[in-house]
Design a protein around this motif. Structure first.
Motif, PDB file in Angstrom:
ATOM      1  N   ALA A  86       0.964  -1.120   0.026  1.00 21.27           N
ATOM      2  CA  ALA A  86       0.006  -0.059  -0.084  1.00 21.27           C
ATOM      3  C   ALA A  86       0.841   1.249   0.000  1.00 21.27           C
ATOM      4  CB  ALA A  86      -0.947   0.129   1.024  1.00 21.27           C
ATOM      5  N   LYS A  87       1.884   1.247   0.794  1.00 22.75           N
ATOM      6  CA  LYS A  87       2.804   2.486   1.015  1.00 22.75           C
ATOM      7  C   LYS A  87       3.727   2.555  -0.627  1.00 22.75           C
ATOM      8  CE  LYS A  87       6.017   2.413   3.838  1.00 22.75           C
ATOM      9  NZ  LYS A  87       7.224   2.024   4.957  1.00 22.75           N
ATOM     10  N   SER A  88       4.024   1.714  -1.200  1.00 24.20           N
ATOM     11  CA  SER A  88       4.492   1.732  -2.522  1.00 24.20           C
ATOM     12  C   SER A  88       3.420   2.139  -3.546  1.00 24.20           C
ATOM     13  CB  SER A  88       5.127   0.423  -2.936  1.00 24.20           C
ATOM     14  OG  SER A  88       6.055   0.020  -1.921  1.00 24.20           O
ATOM     15  N   LEU A  89       2.340   1.701  -3.347  1.00 21.01           N
ATOM     16  CA  LEU A  89       1.433   2.159  -4.220  1.00 21.01           C
ATOM     17  C   LEU A  89       1.190   3.563  -4.033  1.00 21.01           C
ATOM     18  CD1 LEU A  89      -1.036  -0.978  -4.735  1.00 21.01           C
ATOM     19  CD2 LEU A  89       0.458  -0.156  -6.458  1.00 21.01           C
ATOM     20  N   LEU A  90       0.964   3.893  -3.221  1.00 23.80           N
ATOM     21  CA  LEU A  90       0.743   5.433  -2.739  1.00 23.80           C
ATOM     22  C   LEU A  90       1.657   6.223  -3.228  1.00 23.80           C
ATOM     23  CD1 LEU A  90      -0.653   5.218   0.990  1.00 23.80           C
ATOM     24  CD2 LEU A  90      -1.783   6.110  -0.788  1.00 23.80           C
TER      25      LEU A  90
END
Length: 75
Positions: free
Chosen positions: A11-15
């Motif tokens: 999720a952090k990477s996609l954000l």
């Protein structure tokens, strides 16, 4: 394109990707959109407007069934 997202690190990477202006297509298992958005890390991405729509795919015998939910349809 990402397959099987769900972890906090994903999720952090996609954000980060989303905030850079890169469009994303991702998959995740769930029975429906409501169940999908109950997953905390998916909810983070939804609230950040990472996805404009959600497509459900179900296999029924020899046929595929598709459902489409626009981000605007979700409360």
């Amino acid at each position: 394109v990402c397959d099987e997202i769900g972890s906090y690190d994903e999720a952090k990477s996609l954000l980060s990707v989303h905030n850079s202006g890169v469009p994303v297509i991702a998959t995740a298992h769930a029975d429906n959109v409501i169940d999908l958005l109950m997953r905390p890390n998916i909810r983070i991405l939804h609230e950040a407007c990472c996805f404009d729509s959600y497509v459900g795919i179900k296999r029924s015998f020899d046929k595929m069934k598709f459902s489409y939910t626009s981000r605007d349809e979700i409360v």
